[in-house]
Design a protein around this motif. Structure first.
Motif, PDB file in Angstrom:
ATOM      1  N   ASN A  78       0.813  -1.211   0.000  1.00  0.00           N
ATOM      2  CA  ASN A  78       0.000   0.000   0.000  1.00  0.00           C
ATOM      3  C   ASN A  78       0.849   1.264   0.000  1.00  0.00           C
ATOM      4  O   ASN A  78       0.349   2.349   0.251  1.00  0.00           O
ATOM      5  CB  ASN A  78      -0.962  -0.001   1.188  1.00  0.00           C
ATOM      6  CG  ASN A  78      -0.261   0.118   2.527  1.00  0.00           C
ATOM      7  OD1 ASN A  78       0.956   0.276   2.600  1.00  0.00           O
ATOM      8  ND2 ASN A  78      -1.024   0.014   3.599  1.00  0.00           N
ATOM      9  N   CYS A  90      -5.857  -7.663  -3.894  1.00  0.00           N
ATOM     10  CA  CYS A  90      -5.415  -6.641  -2.943  1.00  0.00           C
ATOM     11  C   CYS A  90      -6.520  -5.596  -2.785  1.00  0.00           C
ATOM     12  O   CYS A  90      -7.245  -5.301  -3.731  1.00  0.00           O
ATOM     13  CB  CYS A  90      -4.134  -5.973  -3.434  1.00  0.00           C
ATOM     14  SG  CYS A  90      -2.728  -7.095  -3.527  1.00  0.00           S
ATOM     15  N   SER A  94      -4.040  -1.017  -2.466  1.00  0.00           N
ATOM     16  CA  SER A  94      -2.806  -1.806  -2.526  1.00  0.00           C
ATOM     17  C   SER A  94      -2.647  -2.412  -3.915  1.00  0.00           C
ATOM     18  O   SER A  94      -3.619  -2.638  -4.617  1.00  0.00           O
ATOM     19  CB  SER A  94      -2.848  -2.937  -1.498  1.00  0.00           C
ATOM     20  OG  SER A  94      -2.888  -2.443  -0.200  1.00  0.00           O
TER      21      SER A  94
END
Length: 180
Positions: A78, A90, A94
């Protein structure tokens, strides 16, 4: 002739499964089940793709020696923290990256410490076995280049490339690396 075309067509159908002829000995057919196939990530490398030298590492990774633990998997990054990717995509902005070296440092949150492995300093400078009397510098990096090796400055190398030393000592004769 028709029979030859059929044989040619049959060969064309199985050609993707044939590895080839080895020294005229014949062909080898390959069959891979999903369980026998090795997984390979095509995600960019976290240590390379997220930036250059950051002062204590490369991109999202901190510098580590050649014996750093191997993670060899995908993480979600991230911009600050790497976590184990798992099977889900993700989340929260991220992005997925591949990580060669690292280790899970918080199993509850799946947080991963990511390592950028640098070469052993002993390839570039004098090294001796570790001793308890030596007074090492605070970090384990030496910057080695065409002009020899110098201590890192705050964990980064203003000149030369980062190398790993277990314990770096500055002496009257220059730098000595104490290795385990």
């Amino acid at each position: 002739m028709f029979r030859c075309k059929e044989m040619f067509s049959a060969l064309a159908l199985v050609a993707p499964f044939v590895l080839g002829v080895v020294g005229g000995l014949g062909t080898v057919a390959v069959s891979m089940s999903p369980s026998s196939a090795m997984a390979r990530s095509f995600a960019p490398d976290l240590c390379i793709a997220t930036g250059v030298d950051t002062g204590n590492g490369r991109g999202g990774c901190v510098y580590a020696g050649p014996n750093a633990p191997v993670f060899d998997g995908e993480v979600c990054w991230n911009g600050d923290v790497a976590t184990v990717k798992g099977t889900a995509p993700c989340v929260d902005g991220s992005r997925v990256y591949f990580l060669r070296n690292g280790e899970v440092v918080d199993p509850d949150l799946n947080i991963v410490a990511a390592y950028a492995v640098v070469p052993d300093a002993c390839k570039f400078m004098s090294c001796v076995p570790s001793s308890f009397e030596s007074q090492g510098l605070p970090d384990d990096l030496a910057c080695c280049g065409d002009n020899g090796c110098v201590p890192s400055v705050g964990g980064s190398c203003p000149e030369g490339e980062p190398t790993w030393c277990t314990q770096l000592e500055k002496t009257d004769d220059g730098l000595i690396c104490h290795q385990d």
